[in-house]
Every structure is written in C-alpha cells, then in structure tokens.
Write an enzyme that holds these catalytic residues in place. Structure first.
Site, PDB file in Angstrom:
ATOM      1  N   ARG A  51      -8.519  -7.433  -2.692  1.00  0.00           N
ATOM      2  CA  ARG A  51      -7.725  -6.201  -2.617  1.00  0.00           C
ATOM      3  C   ARG A  51      -8.389  -5.240  -1.633  1.00  0.00           C
ATOM      4  O   ARG A  51      -9.464  -5.517  -1.124  1.00  0.00           O
ATOM      5  CB  ARG A  51      -7.563  -5.569  -4.002  1.00  0.00           C
ATOM      6  N   GLY A  52      -7.720  -4.083  -1.403  1.00  0.00           N
ATOM      7  CA  GLY A  52      -8.225  -3.128  -0.426  1.00  0.00           C
ATOM      8  C   GLY A  52      -7.519  -3.387   0.898  1.00  0.00           C
ATOM      9  O   GLY A  52      -7.445  -4.546   1.346  1.00  0.00           O
ATOM     10  N   ARG A  92       2.076  -7.524  -0.866  1.00  0.00           N
ATOM     11  CA  ARG A  92       1.871  -6.133  -1.284  1.00  0.00           C
ATOM     12  C   ARG A  92       2.500  -5.227  -0.210  1.00  0.00           C
ATOM     13  O   ARG A  92       2.205  -5.381   0.976  1.00  0.00           O
ATOM     14  CB  ARG A  92       0.376  -5.819  -1.469  1.00  0.00           C
ATOM     15  N   ASP A 240      -4.240   3.602   2.452  1.00  0.00           N
ATOM     16  CA  ASP A 240      -3.513   2.338   2.655  1.00  0.00           C
ATOM     17  C   ASP A 240      -2.514   2.436   3.785  1.00  0.00           C
ATOM     18  O   ASP A 240      -2.174   1.424   4.419  1.00  0.00           O
ATOM     19  CB  ASP A 240      -2.805   1.925   1.365  1.00  0.00           C
ATOM     20  N   ASN A 250      -2.526   6.439  -0.772  1.00  0.00           N
ATOM     21  CA  ASN A 250      -3.760   5.825  -1.280  1.00  0.00           C
ATOM     22  C   ASN A 250      -3.589   5.599  -2.781  1.00  0.00           C
ATOM     23  O   ASN A 250      -2.542   5.926  -3.355  1.00  0.00           O
ATOM     24  CB  ASN A 250      -4.977   6.706  -0.973  1.00  0.00           C
ATOM     25  N   LYS A 251      -4.592   5.043  -3.369  1.00  0.00           N
ATOM     26  CA  LYS A 251      -4.544   4.682  -4.797  1.00  0.00           C
ATOM     27  C   LYS A 251      -4.004   5.810  -5.657  1.00  0.00           C
ATOM     28  O   LYS A 251      -4.355   6.972  -5.448  1.00  0.00           O
ATOM     29  CB  LYS A 251      -5.970   4.296  -5.234  1.00  0.00           C
TER      30      LYS A 251
END
Ligand code: MRU
Length: 351
Positions: A51-52, A92, A240, A250-251
């Site tokens: 991930r990331g 994703r 992201d 982002n998260k």
C-alpha cells in the site's frame, strides 16, 4: 531485503517475481510473500498487503512486466497488454501514482510495439526498474527540501504511513522526519493511529522505532487537544493525489487535521513526489475516493458485527482544500500558494 538507513524495502523485484513484506501483519509478523503473476500483484494491492501511493505505482509496473513474462502462445499481444493494465488500474482508484506508472509502461509499450517479443519484455522490465530507482531519488529530494523546514526541538504530528513501506525509498512525510533526525535535529513525533487500517499505529511506529526516533502514539481523536495545549509544532502528511489547484487527497482523517492545524496556527505541510500531481483535474472534488469494505472498520470491534442492521461507511481517503495547506513539499522544491500557477511549473506529465 536488509535496508539502508531509513529504508526498509517494502518490495523487491527478483527478475521473475516480486517479494513484498505483507503489511497486513506488521508489526506482529514480518512475513514476506512472493508474487508471480499480475493477478497476484493486483490482489496484493487490493487487500493492502502492499500500500501507499508511490509503492503501489511501482509494484503495479512490475505487475505489468510479470503479466508480459507470463504471456502464453495463444495471447494476442495488444489485447493481453491492455487487459493486464486494466486489471491493475482497477485495484485502487485514488492514488495518482498508480495510473502515472501504468501510463509510463503503456507509453513504452506503444513505442516498442514492433520489436521482437523478448526484447519488448526486457524494455518493460527496464522501465519498471527505472520508475523504482527514480522514486528512491524523489524521496531523497523531498526529504532534503522538507528537512529544511524542521527546527531543533520540533514536535511533529504525522498521519497514516508515508514512509519506506509506502515508497521505494526513505519515504515522503516520514522521509523528511528521518532526514531531519539524521541531520542531528532533536525532534519528536506524534503518530495518529489511523483507523481503520492502523497504518500509523502499526507501520509508522515500526519504521520510526527502527530508526530510534522518539515517537508517541495517539488515537485519531486526540490530535486537536494536543495542538490546543501547544504540544505540536507542525503537521506533515503524504498525499495520494494533488489536484491542479493544490487540493489534496490523503488518508481519511487528514482533512480534520488540516482544520485543527489552521485553528491552532500550526503549519500543515503535505509531502509528495511530482508523480502524485494530477493536472487533468481542476480541484479536489474531482478526485475519486475509494470506499473500502466495512470489515476493516469492524476488525477491532468485537461483537459489533452481530448488529445486523448497523450501517457502516469506510471511505479510505478525504480531500483537504488548498486553503489549509501551508506548503507542498515536492522533489522539485517547496511549493506555496498560488498552487494553480506554481504546481503547473513543476509538473510535466512524465519525468
Ligand atoms: O490506504 P493507504 O495505506 O494506501 O493510504 C496511504 C496514504 O494515504 C499515504 O499518506 C499516501 O499514499 C502517501 S504514501 C508516500
């Protein structure tokens, strides 16, 4: 896979497969898995074993290379290539880096379409390796620019994991923190748990403790109070996707942090490579936000799964408007408002 300072490789290309550390089980277990097909790569991205944003871009490009290495005699070259790309693109939706990396492989494929198949495979592998090497360098540059903003004694809050596990190198937001520490600055780090997948509690703590950087874990709802009490000097997060006006995805939880930082007059920095910038979209409203399985929310809530009528939402990202961002730290320098002009200057479609 022994790391250099600040780097704990999340993945390694082995020539005919990719070895990844399975991030679902960290820090409890350091378990490695070998991915041999593009389908296995796609599944590992979907289920968050890897991930990331930068890491999934690089691993997806190796996934394309694997898909091409596994071509069978009956496959039609063009059809198969684009089918592999489509599968990896479907994993994703939010991280720009995933699409950016796949676009680079598509460009190479189209340029080299007529060369003998064995040669074409080598060209695609070479491009994936190049993307990985470049990412290491982008991380290094971001870390050096970002470290110049950090002062001795700073108490830094970060969210999620934007470190070595999320990239090919030292990391972006965590890369800056590691670099400042390596430069001898006396810093300390607060890390949000980052519900529901706990990237902060499980992954960023793991990375920072390996570096012996002082780190304090907090739950996501504690950040505002600590800011209000004067215990946090600055916030640094990854991204992201960055829209052309400087809004960032982002998260989930990043948006709330940005408002809390503004309210408490604390600088709020975003760190990301130019591969995260998406000039094709005007603002954050156009960024596709991934919604993940409710099981992730339930995973640490014993008994709640028995409430059969309970609705659960699990958006994995949120959008932070540019007005809350003090600066965006990129591999091409520190970008400030007006973002629309300043991002355009540093963002070619390809390197
Ligand atoms: O869902 P994840 O764990 O892939 O989300 C990761 C983040 O939000 C990171 O902050 C972002 O990808 C930048 S990583 C350098």
């Amino acid at each position: 896979m022994e790391g250099k300072i600040g780097m704990w490789p999340a993945f390694e290309w082995l020539g005919d497969s990719i070895k990844i550390i399975d991030q679902r089980y960290l820090p409890e277990k350091e378990e490695y898995i070998i991915l041999k097909t593009h389908e296995e790569v796609a599944k590992a991205i979907e289920n968050m074993a890897i991930r990331g944003a930068p890491a999934i871009g690089v691993v997806a490009s190796y996934g394309i290379a694997l898909g091409m290495l596994n071509l069978s005699l009956n496959d039609k070259l063009d059809d198969k290539f684009y089918e592999i790309c489509k599968r990896l693109e479907s994993t994703r939706p939010t991280a720009r880096n995933l699409f950016w990396a796949i676009e680079r492989l598509k460009k190479k494929f189209e340029e080299s379409r007529k060369v003998p198949l064995d040669e074409l495979k080598k060209i695609l592998i070479k491009e994936a390796c190049k993307i990985e090497k470049e990412d290491v360098e982008l991380n290094r540059k971001i870390s050096a620019y970002g470290s110049s903003l950090i002062e001795d004694g700073d108490r830094i809050l970060t969210h999620c994991n934007a470190g070595a596990l999320a990239t090919s190198g030292i990391g972006t937001a965590l890369g800056i923190i590691k670099k400042a520490f390596q430069d001898g600055k006396e810093i300390s780090v607060f890390i949000d748990e980052t519900r529901p997948f706990l990237q902060g509690a499980r992954l960023s703590t793991w990375e920072l403790l390996k570096e012996k950087i002082p780190v304090t874990l907090i739950t996501d709802n504690m950040a505002g109070w600590l800011m209000n009490k004067g215990e946090i000097d600055l916030v640094i997060v990854g991204a992201d996707r960055i829209a052309s006006n400087g809004d960032i995805a982002n998260k989930i939880g990043t948006y709330s942090l940005s408002i809390l930082a503004k309210e408490n007059k604390i600088p709020f920095y975003v760190a990301a490579p130019h591969s995260t910038i998406d000039l094709s979209i005007r603002n954050g409203k156009q960024i596709p936000i991934e919604e993940r399985s409710p099981d992730e929310v339930l995973s640490i809530l014993k008994g709640v799964e028995s409430f059969t009528e309970l609705k659960i939402r699990n958006p994995a990202f949120d959008v932070t408007p540019n007005k809350y961002i003090t600066a965006i730290i990129t591999d091409k320098g520190i970008i400030r408002a007006p973002y629309k002009n300043n991002l355009r200057k540093i963002s070619p479609l390809f390197p």
